[in-house]
Design a protein around this motif. Structure first.
Motif, PDB file in Angstrom:
ATOM      1  N   MET A  44      32.898   4.959 -29.937  1.00 14.56           N
ATOM      2  CA  MET A  44      33.580   4.595 -28.704  1.00 14.56           C
ATOM      3  C   MET A  44      32.715   3.646 -27.908  1.00 14.56           C
ATOM      4  N   ALA A  45      33.386   2.844 -27.118  1.00 16.56           N
ATOM      5  CA  ALA A  45      32.715   1.843 -26.304  1.00 16.56           C
ATOM      6  C   ALA A  45      31.966   2.496 -25.147  1.00 16.56           C
ATOM      7  N   LYS A  46      30.912   1.843 -24.727  1.00 23.03           N
ATOM      8  CA  LYS A  46      30.161   2.303 -23.571  1.00 23.03           C
ATOM      9  C   LYS A  46      30.947   2.000 -22.310  1.00 23.03           C
ATOM     10  N   ALA A  47      30.573   2.623 -21.227  1.00 23.79           N
ATOM     11  CA  ALA A  47      31.262   2.420 -19.956  1.00 23.79           C
ATOM     12  C   ALA A  47      31.141   0.967 -19.505  1.00 23.79           C
ATOM     13  N   SER A  48      30.006   0.340 -19.753  1.00 19.72           N
ATOM     14  CA  SER A  48      29.831  -1.053 -19.336  1.00 19.72           C
ATOM     15  C   SER A  48      30.768  -1.978 -20.108  1.00 19.72           C
ATOM     16  N   GLU A  49      31.001  -1.659 -21.384  1.00 20.74           N
ATOM     17  CA  GLU A  49      31.937  -2.465 -22.176  1.00 20.74           C
ATOM     18  C   GLU A  49      33.369  -2.249 -21.705  1.00 20.74           C
ATOM     19  N   LEU A  50      33.690  -1.024 -21.315  1.00 22.21           N
ATOM     20  CA  LEU A  50      35.034  -0.731 -20.829  1.00 22.21           C
ATOM     21  C   LEU A  50      35.303  -1.409 -19.489  1.00 22.21           C
ATOM     22  N   ARG A  51      34.271  -1.500 -18.644  1.00 27.58           N
ATOM     23  CA  ARG A  51      34.457  -2.134 -17.339  1.00 27.58           C
ATOM     24  C   ARG A  51      34.752  -3.630 -17.475  1.00 27.58           C
ATOM     25  N   ALA A  52      34.372  -4.224 -18.595  1.00 26.05           N
ATOM     26  CA  ALA A  52      34.626  -5.648 -18.812  1.00 26.05           C
ATOM     27  C   ALA A  52      36.085  -5.909 -19.195  1.00 26.05           C
ATOM     28  N   LYS A  53      36.823  -4.872 -19.602  1.00 21.01           N
ATOM     29  CA  LYS A  53      38.218  -5.038 -20.011  1.00 21.01           C
ATOM     30  C   LYS A  53      39.135  -5.069 -18.798  1.00 21.01           C
ATOM     31  N   ASP A  54      40.331  -5.652 -18.996  1.00 21.98           N
ATOM     32  CA  ASP A  54      41.300  -5.676 -17.905  1.00 21.98           C
ATOM     33  C   ASP A  54      42.149  -4.404 -17.952  1.00 21.98           C
ATOM     34  N   LEU A  55      43.055  -4.250 -16.966  1.00 19.91           N
ATOM     35  CA  LEU A  55      43.853  -3.037 -16.839  1.00 19.91           C
ATOM     36  C   LEU A  55      44.737  -2.791 -18.057  1.00 19.91           C
ATOM     37  N   ALA A  56      45.377  -3.830 -18.568  1.00 23.05           N
ATOM     38  CA  ALA A  56      46.274  -3.669 -19.714  1.00 23.05           C
ATOM     39  C   ALA A  56      45.513  -3.174 -20.943  1.00 23.05           C
ATOM     40  N   ALA A  57      44.334  -3.712 -21.163  1.00 28.68           N
ATOM     41  CA  ALA A  57      43.524  -3.298 -22.304  1.00 28.68           C
ATOM     42  C   ALA A  57      43.072  -1.846 -22.157  1.00 28.68           C
ATOM     43  N   LEU A  58      42.752  -1.436 -20.941  1.00 28.26           N
ATOM     44  CA  LEU A  58      42.334  -0.056 -20.707  1.00 28.26           C
ATOM     45  C   LEU A  58      43.501   0.908 -20.914  1.00 28.26           C
ATOM     46  N   GLU A  59      44.693   0.523 -20.471  1.00 32.89           N
ATOM     47  CA  GLU A  59      45.858   1.384 -20.659  1.00 32.89           C
ATOM     48  C   GLU A  59      46.182   1.520 -22.150  1.00 32.89           C
ATOM     49  N   THR A  60      46.020   0.436 -22.894  1.00 33.53           N
ATOM     50  CA  THR A  60      46.222   0.492 -24.339  1.00 33.53           C
ATOM     51  C   THR A  60      45.184   1.405 -24.985  1.00 33.53           C
ATOM     52  N   GLU A  61      43.973   1.324 -24.507  1.00 33.72           N
ATOM     53  CA  GLU A  61      42.887   2.174 -25.020  1.00 33.72           C
ATOM     54  C   GLU A  61      43.198   3.653 -24.791  1.00 33.72           C
ATOM     55  N   VAL A  62      43.709   3.973 -23.599  1.00 37.24           N
ATOM     56  CA  VAL A  62      44.064   5.364 -23.299  1.00 37.24           C
ATOM     57  C   VAL A  62      45.168   5.842 -24.233  1.00 37.24           C
ATOM     58  N   LYS A  63      46.182   5.003 -24.448  1.00 34.13           N
ATOM     59  CA  LYS A  63      47.279   5.378 -25.345  1.00 34.13           C
ATOM     60  C   LYS A  63      46.761   5.663 -26.756  1.00 34.13           C
ATOM     61  N   ASP A  64      45.906   4.780 -27.247  1.00 37.59           N
ATOM     62  CA  ASP A  64      45.355   4.953 -28.594  1.00 37.59           C
ATOM     63  C   ASP A  64      44.530   6.232 -28.704  1.00 37.59           C
ATOM     64  N   LEU A  65      43.740   6.505 -27.668  1.00 38.08           N
ATOM     65  CA  LEU A  65      42.913   7.711 -27.687  1.00 38.08           C
ATOM     66  C   LEU A  65      43.766   8.971 -27.618  1.00 38.08           C
ATOM     67  N   LEU A  66      44.848   8.934 -26.834  1.00 32.56           N
ATOM     68  CA  LEU A  66      45.732  10.096 -26.754  1.00 32.56           C
ATOM     69  C   LEU A  66      46.416  10.362 -28.090  1.00 32.56           C
ATOM     70  N   LYS A  67      46.806   9.293 -28.787  1.00 34.08           N
ATOM     71  CA  LYS A  67      47.396   9.458 -30.115  1.00 34.08           C
ATOM     72  C   LYS A  67      46.382  10.044 -31.094  1.00 34.08           C
ATOM     73  N   ALA A  68      45.155   9.535 -31.035  1.00 36.63           N
ATOM     74  CA  ALA A  68      44.098  10.038 -31.919  1.00 36.63           C
ATOM     75  C   ALA A  68      43.820  11.507 -31.626  1.00 36.63           C
ATOM     76  N   HIS A  69      43.801  11.870 -30.338  1.00 40.77           N
ATOM     77  CA  HIS A  69      43.545  13.261 -29.965  1.00 40.77           C
ATOM     78  C   HIS A  69      44.670  14.174 -30.455  1.00 40.77           C
TER      79      HIS A  69
END
Length: 66
Positions: A1-26
Motif C-alpha cells: 500500500m502507498a504511504k500517506a505522503s503518496e496518497l496526499r499527492a493524489k486528487d479526490l477522484a483517485a482517492l475515492e477510486t482507491e477506497v472503492k478498490d480497497l473495500l472490494k479487496a477487503h
C-alpha cells in the motif's frame, strides 16, 4: 500500500477510486476467510488500516477544499 505522503499527492477522484478498490479487496478477503481459503490472516488487518488511511486523507482534502 502507498504511504500517506503518496496518497496526499493524489486528487479526490483517485482517492475515492482507491477506497472503492480497497473495500472490494477487503470484501474478497472476508469471503475467503468465511470459506476457509484465506492463508494470510494479517491481510484483513492491513486492508482495514489502508482503508482508514485513505479515508482520513480524503476527509482532510475535502475539508481543505471548503
Amino acid at each position: 500500500m502507498a504511504k500517506a505522503s503518496e496518497l496526499r499527492a493524489k486528487d479526490l477522484a483517485a482517492l475515492e477510486t482507491e477506497v472503492k478498490d480497497l473495500l472490494k479487496a477487503h470484501f474478497n478477503l472476508r469471503m475467503q476467510r468465511a470459506t476457509q481459503q484465506l492463508n494470510d490472516h494479517s491481510a484483513l488487518k492491513k486492508t482495514r488500516r489502508d482503508i482508514a488511511r485513505v479515508k482520513t486523507i480524503l476527509t482532510e482534502k475535502k475539508g481543505a477544499a471548503q
